[in-house]
Design an enzyme around this catalytic site. Sequence first.
Site, PDB file in Angstrom:
ATOM      1  N   ASP A  27       0.805  -1.225   0.000  1.00 36.48           N
ATOM      2  CA  ASP A  27       0.000   0.000   0.000  1.00 36.48           C
ATOM      3  C   ASP A  27       0.835   1.271   0.000  1.00 36.48           C
ATOM      4  O   ASP A  27       0.331   2.344   0.313  1.00 36.48           O
ATOM      5  CB  ASP A  27      -0.929   0.010   1.225  1.00 36.48           C
ATOM      6  CG  ASP A  27      -0.157  -0.085   2.538  1.00 36.48           C
ATOM      7  OD1 ASP A  27       1.093  -0.112   2.497  1.00 36.48           O
ATOM      8  OD2 ASP A  27      -0.806  -0.118   3.608  1.00 36.48           O
ATOM      9  N   CYS A  36       4.853  -0.218   2.685  1.00 38.13           N
ATOM     10  CA  CYS A  36       5.377  -1.552   2.998  1.00 38.13           C
ATOM     11  C   CYS A  36       6.751  -1.503   3.672  1.00 38.13           C
ATOM     12  O   CYS A  36       7.018  -2.271   4.604  1.00 38.13           O
ATOM     13  CB  CYS A  36       5.419  -2.437   1.752  1.00 38.13           C
ATOM     14  SG  CYS A  36       6.436  -1.799   0.401  1.00 38.13           S
ATOM     15  N   HIS A  45       8.314  -4.263  -3.727  1.00 35.62           N
ATOM     16  CA  HIS A  45       7.648  -4.503  -2.449  1.00 35.62           C
ATOM     17  C   HIS A  45       8.640  -5.014  -1.405  1.00 35.62           C
ATOM     18  O   HIS A  45       9.605  -5.699  -1.730  1.00 35.62           O
ATOM     19  CB  HIS A  45       6.538  -5.541  -2.656  1.00 35.62           C
ATOM     20  CG  HIS A  45       5.751  -5.850  -1.426  1.00 35.62           C
ATOM     21  ND1 HIS A  45       4.919  -4.921  -0.822  1.00 35.62           N
ATOM     22  CD2 HIS A  45       5.662  -6.971  -0.667  1.00 35.62           C
ATOM     23  CE1 HIS A  45       4.358  -5.477   0.239  1.00 35.62           C
ATOM     24  NE2 HIS A  45       4.792  -6.712   0.354  1.00 35.62           N
TER      25      HIS A  45
END
Length: 292
Positions: A153, A156, A277
Amino acid sequence: MEDNDIVSSVESRHRKEKKELQAHIQALKKTAKNDKSKKKELTAEIARLEAEQDSRHKEELEAVQKQLDGIVDNNIIEHVEQGDTSTTDEVAKTRVSKAQKRRDKKMQQEKEREEQIKQQEKENIHGPRNKEIQAINAKLKQRNLKIFSIPSDGDCLYKAVAHQLSLKRQQNFSIEELRNKVADYIKENKHDFIPFMSNSETYEMLTDQEFEEYCEKIRSTKVWGGQIEIRALSSSLKCPINIIQASGPETIEQGKEFVGDPLILAYHRHMYKLGEHYNSTCLNENEDVEDD
């Protein structure tokens, strides 16, 4: 111009800018095709460019909506001053309706994002994502660790660090606190960081104003965190941070000058189409490695 036309015009410009950015990214990728070190720097730069554009587009749309709300408010005041109450309720209902439409649109966007993530999960069962996770899991298993999943989001990196701090140091930090620490540390050590920061369009070193804006985005938006932010986190928290990744150096170590067990994160290039991520890690007590 009608309200819907104003919003549509902004959204149309945003779509055009996104296409232009993707064309620019493709051109950059070609220049770094056979240069591994440049590819790594370019990957981080691309993520930053996309995050900055997403943040700017969001801010512009919010500004337009606030402006439109202001127009509606002025309409209500004008009718009341003129003693014309027959249309006041109608205008007020229009405002409520628009607010509801914005809420519905936001919910729809969140739903589409979730669907996109689920679709990506299906597509990558035998793709780059799955291979990357297997490679990271193998490296973590050697340390008796496994992946601890963190939501994708924009926060992270900060959520992964917060999880590690609570796990290893019994320290509890909110995402806001960590973002403020990073923004403050970068501002206080400007001369150490600014040589590694460049304008996403000109590739020139940031001006003083651009530097201030960069720090403010860290503080007040969900802009993605990269190597610069990891360095600032390590230094401001005075703890080492190790990044485990599938390719390249097995471990990227930051803050080796600090004592104590390092915070260990997993870095994924192919986790989602939405961008790179970070996940956290935890002890693999049952020797059952997660695949998520």
